[in-house]
Structure formats: C-alpha cells, structure tokens
Design a protein around this motif. Structure first.
Motif, PDB file in Angstrom:
ATOM      1  N   VAL A 237       0.840  -1.196   0.000  1.00  0.00           N
ATOM      2  CA  VAL A 237       0.000   0.000   0.000  1.00  0.00           C
ATOM      3  C   VAL A 237       0.873   1.243   0.000  1.00  0.00           C
ATOM      4  O   VAL A 237       2.050   1.195   0.359  1.00  0.00           O
ATOM      5  CB  VAL A 237      -0.938   0.018   1.226  1.00  0.00           C
ATOM      6  CG1 VAL A 237      -1.925  -1.144   1.173  1.00  0.00           C
ATOM      7  CG2 VAL A 237      -0.138  -0.028   2.523  1.00  0.00           C
ATOM      8  N   TYR A 238       0.265   2.375  -0.369  1.00  0.00           N
ATOM      9  CA  TYR A 238       0.995   3.642  -0.433  1.00  0.00           C
ATOM     10  C   TYR A 238       1.076   4.350   0.924  1.00  0.00           C
ATOM     11  O   TYR A 238       2.146   4.788   1.333  1.00  0.00           O
ATOM     12  CB  TYR A 238       0.345   4.575  -1.444  1.00  0.00           C
ATOM     13  CG  TYR A 238       0.657   4.233  -2.891  1.00  0.00           C
ATOM     14  CD1 TYR A 238       1.910   4.488  -3.420  1.00  0.00           C
ATOM     15  CD2 TYR A 238      -0.319   3.683  -3.719  1.00  0.00           C
ATOM     16  CE1 TYR A 238       2.206   4.205  -4.750  1.00  0.00           C
ATOM     17  CE2 TYR A 238      -0.041   3.387  -5.051  1.00  0.00           C
ATOM     18  CZ  TYR A 238       1.226   3.643  -5.561  1.00  0.00           C
ATOM     19  OH  TYR A 238       1.513   3.350  -6.864  1.00  0.00           O
ATOM     20  N   MET A 245       6.575   7.410   7.668  1.00  0.00           N
ATOM     21  CA  MET A 245       7.453   6.781   6.679  1.00  0.00           C
ATOM     22  C   MET A 245       7.424   7.586   5.387  1.00  0.00           C
ATOM     23  O   MET A 245       6.463   8.311   5.105  1.00  0.00           O
ATOM     24  CB  MET A 245       7.008   5.343   6.433  1.00  0.00           C
ATOM     25  CG  MET A 245       7.004   4.472   7.679  1.00  0.00           C
ATOM     26  SD  MET A 245       6.294   2.818   7.418  1.00  0.00           S
ATOM     27  CE  MET A 245       7.543   2.104   6.336  1.00  0.00           C
ATOM     28  N   PRO A 246       8.470   7.503   4.566  1.00  0.00           N
ATOM     29  CA  PRO A 246       8.499   8.295   3.336  1.00  0.00           C
ATOM     30  C   PRO A 246       7.486   7.817   2.309  1.00  0.00           C
ATOM     31  O   PRO A 246       7.312   6.608   2.113  1.00  0.00           O
ATOM     32  CB  PRO A 246       9.933   8.114   2.831  1.00  0.00           C
ATOM     33  CG  PRO A 246      10.393   6.837   3.428  1.00  0.00           C
ATOM     34  CD  PRO A 246       9.729   6.757   4.768  1.00  0.00           C
ATOM     35  N   CYS A 247       6.826   8.765   1.678  1.00  0.00           N
ATOM     36  CA  CYS A 247       5.922   8.451   0.572  1.00  0.00           C
ATOM     37  C   CYS A 247       6.691   7.680  -0.496  1.00  0.00           C
ATOM     38  O   CYS A 247       7.835   8.008  -0.815  1.00  0.00           O
ATOM     39  CB  CYS A 247       5.353   9.751  -0.001  1.00  0.00           C
ATOM     40  SG  CYS A 247       4.381   9.542  -1.514  1.00  0.00           S
ATOM     41  N   GLY A 251       8.673  10.869  -1.299  1.00  0.00           N
ATOM     42  CA  GLY A 251       9.562  10.829  -0.148  1.00  0.00           C
ATOM     43  C   GLY A 251       9.108  11.635   1.049  1.00  0.00           C
ATOM     44  O   GLY A 251       9.727  11.570   2.115  1.00  0.00           O
ATOM     45  N   THR A 252       8.046  12.413   0.926  1.00  0.00           N
ATOM     46  CA  THR A 252       7.519  13.184   2.054  1.00  0.00           C
ATOM     47  C   THR A 252       6.969  12.238   3.119  1.00  0.00           C
ATOM     48  O   THR A 252       6.306  11.253   2.784  1.00  0.00           O
ATOM     49  CB  THR A 252       6.387  14.112   1.577  1.00  0.00           C
ATOM     50  OG1 THR A 252       6.879  14.961   0.538  1.00  0.00           O
ATOM     51  CG2 THR A 252       5.855  14.956   2.721  1.00  0.00           C
ATOM     52  N   CYS A 270       1.640  14.707  -2.312  1.00  0.00           N
ATOM     53  CA  CYS A 270       0.896  14.092  -3.405  1.00  0.00           C
ATOM     54  C   CYS A 270      -0.604  14.374  -3.327  1.00  0.00           C
ATOM     55  O   CYS A 270      -1.322  14.238  -4.323  1.00  0.00           O
ATOM     56  CB  CYS A 270       1.130  12.584  -3.423  1.00  0.00           C
ATOM     57  SG  CYS A 270       2.836  12.093  -3.783  1.00  0.00           S
ATOM     58  N   GLN A 271      -1.071  14.747  -2.123  1.00  0.00           N
ATOM     59  CA  GLN A 271      -2.485  15.072  -1.916  1.00  0.00           C
ATOM     60  C   GLN A 271      -2.613  16.461  -1.298  1.00  0.00           C
ATOM     61  O   GLN A 271      -2.993  16.603  -0.146  1.00  0.00           O
ATOM     62  CB  GLN A 271      -3.140  14.036  -1.009  1.00  0.00           C
ATOM     63  CG  GLN A 271      -3.131  12.606  -1.547  1.00  0.00           C
ATOM     64  CD  GLN A 271      -3.485  11.586  -0.483  1.00  0.00           C
ATOM     65  OE1 GLN A 271      -2.599  11.000   0.135  1.00  0.00           O
ATOM     66  NE2 GLN A 271      -4.774  11.389  -0.251  1.00  0.00           N
TER      67      GLN A 271
END
Length: 273
Positions: A237-238, A245-247, A251-252, A270-271
């Motif tokens: 999962v993302y 944890m990093p996206c 990486g955020t 990303c959102q």
C-alpha cells in the motif's frame, strides 16, 4: 492490538468460497456455542441455494424467508477444513458441514436468520457495492456531490458506498491525489469518474488475492529495490499505516490524523489541500 472490520473484498471472497463448497446440496447447520441454536435448527439439513455479499454483509440463502445474515465486525472469523469434522475449538457461533467441507464462525457482530423482507430492509440502508453487478455509480456520485462532508468520511459511510473501509479509502484518495478533507461537493466530476472504476478494479484484485494491494507496478519493491511491506494484513500500500514513513513516490513523510473516529493516512505533497 490494532483490529479493523474486514472490508468488502473479504466478504465477497468468503461468499464465493461458501457458494462453491456448499451451494446446491444439503448443509448441516449447528451452533456449538448455543447462541445461534434456535435459528440454526430452522435451516439445518436444508439446501443452500446461494451465498452472496453486499458491502460488509454476508448472506446464506436457504430459500424464501430463510437467509442467514453474518456481519463479522471487529472480531468475527471463519475457519474451515476438510471432513471429517474436528471437535469445536472456542466459541463457535455457527458450524456448517457439507459433503466434504466444514466451516466454523466465531465472534461475529451479527449471526441471525432473516426473512426476505428483513434482508431487503437491510440492503436498502446500504449504498452501492463496487463489487456487485447492480452497483450504481451515479447513485454514489449523487450523494457525494451534494455533501459538505469530507470525501474521506463519505467513502467510509456504508450508506453512500458499501464495502469500503479504512484501507481502500486512504489508498483510493492517494492514487487520485485527493486530500482527505476535500468536501464531497468540491470533488471534480472527472476525478470521481476515474476513482470509481479504479476502486472496482482494486477491490476485485482484493477478492482474487485475498489481500489489499494498491501499489502500481512501477512502485513495487522489485521495481524500486525497497524492502517489502511488513504488516500482518499483508499487501503493498501507499499510505495506510505508514505514518512517518516516506511516501513511495515523493519521499515526504506520510501523515495521519483521526477522522470520524478512524485513523486516516495521506501524503501532504501528493495530496495537497
């Protein structure tokens, strides 16, 4: 321990298994625990006509006005095996025994015998189920597009769309770059038209694999060299349960907050809000 209610793909997977194992033949139905004994006696020895799911609800249909309804809730589980049948272990609410399989149900929130009218009334309170052929995307959009509530809350409302839980909610919003707090009425129609078929595809994949996978091929461990996810629920999962944890894309650090009494996860890059 962190429990969560099984999402819709789990119930559809169970319905498919139970239909394959038991439908079309007489089934012995009992309640070793005793709490379902009276209802079990009504269908004991009857032919199971079908097993189906709607959202997080499972239905075993034995004929007119003889439908066993199961809602697993937080703690409900099914176990099964080949005959001969083993002695009950723990608090078995319902036991099914067919020609060559047996299934035990423990700890459900609901296990009850309903009439057809009661089933219809229950289903009328539920929104469309993305995994059912009769799902109406326009009905879901009509509810979302006129609501001031955050879209993250609406997706978890079983009267809006049935079967979506915390994981699919967080992952769907991430995959389409939608911030959880966006009001339903502010969601772009073109975005929704992309979200619905994506949700259907993700949940169908969940039925097939028996777990929730939402990461696109280019972001999988074998493509990026990262370590696979370590989680008792399995699946890649993302953002779900990845707070801090990093996206996987930018990486955020993934953020989390309590939204409508449930932990929600998202990536602020990303959102964007």
């Amino acid at each position: 321990m962190n429990f969560r209610v099984p999402e819709g793909h789990t119930l559809h997977r169970l319905a498919g298994l139970h239909h394959r194992w038991y439908a079309g033949s007489p089934v012995r139905v009992s309640s070793p625990q005793g709490r379902f004994a009276a209802d079990a006696s009504v269908v004991d020895g009857a032919v199971l006509e079908s097993a189906e799911a709607h959202g997080k609800h499972l239905f075993h249909v034995y004929g007119p006005d003889r439908v066993v309804h199961v809602h697993l809730g937080l703690y409900g589980t099914f176990t099964d095996g080949d005959t001969p049948v083993a002695e009950p272990v723990g608090q078995v609410r319902m036991r099914l025994v067919g020609a060559d399989r047996w299934t035990d149900l423990r700890g459900p929130t609901r296990c009850e015998l309903l009439t057809d009218g009661q089933v219809d009334a229950l289903r009328a309170r539920l929104g469309p189920d993305p995994l059912r052929a009769d799902a109406d995307q326009e009905r879901v959009w009509a509810r979302i597009s006129r609501s001031r509530a955050p879209v993250a809350v609406l997706l978890m409302d079983q009267s809006v769309v049935a079967g979506v839980g915390n994981v699919y909610r967080a992952e769907l919003l991430f995959r389409h770059g939608v911030h959880p707090s966006v009001a339903g009425r502010d969601l772009d129609r073109s975005t929704w038209d992309a979200m619905w078929p994506d949700l259907v595809a993700l949940m169908r994949l969940g039925v097939h694999r028996g777990r929730i996978d939402t990461v696109r091929d280019e972001h999988l461990p074998e493509a990026t060299g990262r370590a696979p996810r370590q989680d008792r629920h399995g699946g890649e999962v993302y953002v779900y349960r990845r707070a801090g944890m990093p996206c996987l894309i930018c990486g955020t650090p993934v953020l989390t907050e309590v939204l409508a009494a449930r932990n929600n996860h998202w990536c602020p890059t990303c959102q964007p809000g």
